[in-house]
Design an enzyme around this catalytic site. Structure first.
Site, PDB file in Angstrom:
ATOM      1  CE1 TYR A 113      10.700  -2.570 -18.667  1.00  0.00           C
ATOM      2  CE2 TYR A 113       8.773  -1.285 -18.031  1.00  0.00           C
ATOM      3  CZ  TYR A 113       9.404  -2.505 -18.166  1.00  0.00           C
ATOM      4  OH  TYR A 113       8.746  -3.653 -17.810  1.00  0.00           O
ATOM      5  CE  LYS A 173      10.158  -6.810 -18.590  1.00  0.00           C
ATOM      6  NZ  LYS A 173       9.250  -7.453 -17.614  1.00  0.00           N
ATOM      7  CB  VAL A 191       1.039  -8.187 -20.282  1.00  0.00           C
ATOM      8  CG1 VAL A 191       1.499  -8.832 -18.993  1.00  0.00           C
ATOM      9  CG2 VAL A 191       1.659  -6.819 -20.476  1.00  0.00           C
ATOM     10  CB  SER A 227       7.691  -8.764 -20.760  1.00  0.00           C
ATOM     11  OG  SER A 227       7.324  -7.918 -19.709  1.00  0.00           O
ATOM     12  CE1 TYR A 284       7.482 -11.554 -17.009  1.00  0.00           C
ATOM     13  CE2 TYR A 284       5.388 -12.525 -17.604  1.00  0.00           C
ATOM     14  CZ  TYR A 284       6.422 -11.658 -17.880  1.00  0.00           C
ATOM     15  OH  TYR A 284       6.380 -10.920 -19.007  1.00  0.00           O
TER      16      TYR A 284
HETATM   17  N1  GLN Z   1       5.037  -2.939 -19.796  1.00  0.00           N
HETATM   18  C1  GLN Z   1       4.685  -3.966 -18.886  1.00  0.00           C
HETATM   19  C2  GLN Z   1       5.082  -3.567 -17.486  1.00  0.00           C
HETATM   20  O1  GLN Z   1       6.165  -3.072 -17.303  1.00  0.00           O
HETATM   21  C3  GLN Z   1       5.329  -5.233 -19.316  1.00  0.00           C
HETATM   22  C4  GLN Z   1       4.917  -6.388 -18.452  1.00  0.00           C
HETATM   23  C5  GLN Z   1       4.888  -7.714 -19.157  1.00  0.00           C
HETATM   24  O2  GLN Z   1       4.768  -7.844 -20.376  1.00  0.00           O
HETATM   25  N2  GLN Z   1       4.897  -8.723 -18.346  1.00  0.00           N
HETATM   26  O3  GLN Z   1       4.317  -3.714 -16.549  1.00  0.00           O
END
Ligand code: GLN
Length: 304
Positions: free
Chosen positions: A188, A66, A258, A63, A240
């Site tokens: 993505y 992003k 993650v 993530s 988050y």
């Molecule tokens: N690729 C993961 C997802 O879309 C990324 C989530 C994350 O790093 N929080 O679920």
């Protein structure tokens, strides 16, 4: 200030914490990562770079990507973007569907999965070859050509994308996704599968500590005002449903993934990247958070 000495001390103190969390296991490619890895890197606005531990080992940025895609889209769309995605913390998990129906398919912010999918959808309208454009952008901010997709992670992610596909289709039903959802998911999952080191991540975020200017080539990546706004979004939404706690404990704008990586900045001074794959239940690296809490506390350098 001798950052190298500070991060070495923190590294030695935090390293015994191995074993407290769980590596991401929603895809086999991440479940197999050795949990006992740990690195820290600092990049200062005047071009110094230092690191300790596994700071030159590549890992899946997930993530954290992003932020890169948001910057790319903001550069083209500016404030018109905010009709498609909000800028409020969500208070829900990164992959939550729950608010989307109430809010008519407009995600709370660009850092939850739904919001990031909207951003990637926009990016696909702006670039004929979006995956190549993302790599090119990250290579330029990280100041190295050595940035690639880990295709094993991207493909594993694509095979287990039911929830993200659900988010994409749901938003498309509200008219907030333009592209074919499967094509969107391919882009993505590749952006999430970018592999980088702490050193590369620290370097690639330092423009956000430097009023939007990349110190390695003096390019103005974002205006000063947009750079401030991006930092505000990272502070309020970057972790988050743990963003409040991160601000409380650490006090820096940042973004986690993650894969166990976290990058954070102190405007005017530096960016710092930490990686250790064991996560807490919110999906944030336990040792990463501990490291950054120690960093701002020991140095007295939080943004507050
Ligand atoms: N690729 C993961 C997802 O879309 C990324 C989530 C994350 O790093 N929080 O679920």
């Amino acid at each position: 200030m001798d950052y190298k000495e500070v991060i070495t001390q923190i590294y030695n103190d935090v390293k015994p914490l191995f074993g407290q969390g769980k590596v991401a296991d929603y895809i086999p490619a991440l479940a197999n990562v050795d949990p006992h890895q740990y690195g820290i890197a600092v990049a200062t606005v005047d071009g110094q770079i230092m690191g300790v531990g596994d700071y030159r080992t590549k890992f899946s940025i997930q993530s954290i990507s992003k932020v890169f895609t948001l910057v790319m889209v903001l550069r083209h769309m500016g404030s018109s973007l905010w009709q498609y995605v909000g800028r409020e913390p969500s208070g829900t998990a990164f992959n939550s569907l729950v608010q989307l129906e109430f809010e008519q398919g407009v995600p709370r912010n660009p850092f939850i999965n739904a919001g990031a999918l909207v951003i990637t959808d926009k990016l696909m309208q702006l670039y004929a070859k979006p995956k190549e454009a993302i790599l090119q952008f990250v290579r330029s901010v990280a100041d190295t050509p050595d940035i690639y997709f880990d295709t094993a992670v991207a493909h594993s992610e694509l095979e287990h994308a039911s929830r993200n596909l659900a988010l994409g289709h749901f938003m498309k039903s509200f008219g907030n996704i333009a592209n074919d959802v499967d094509t969107l998911m391919d882009v993505y999952c590749h952006q999430c599968g970018i592999a980088m080191t702490c050193e590369e991540l620290a370097k690639s975020f330092v423009f956000l500590a430097n009023r939007g200017v990349n110190p390695y080539n003096d390019e103005q990546i974002l205006s000063m005002s947009r750079s401030k706004r991006l930092n505000a979004l990272m502070l309020t939404c970057g972790f988050y449903d743990e963003s409040g706690d991160f601000a409380f404990r650490v006090g820096m704008p940042g973004k986690s993934g993650v894969g166990g990586g976290i990058v954070a900045v102190i405007p005017g001074r530096l960016s710092i990247a930490v990686w250790s794959p064991e996560l807490n239940p919110h999906g944030n690296s336990i040792m990463g958070m501990e490291t950054l809490e120690r960093f701002t506390t020991d140095l007295g350098v939080s943004i507050f």
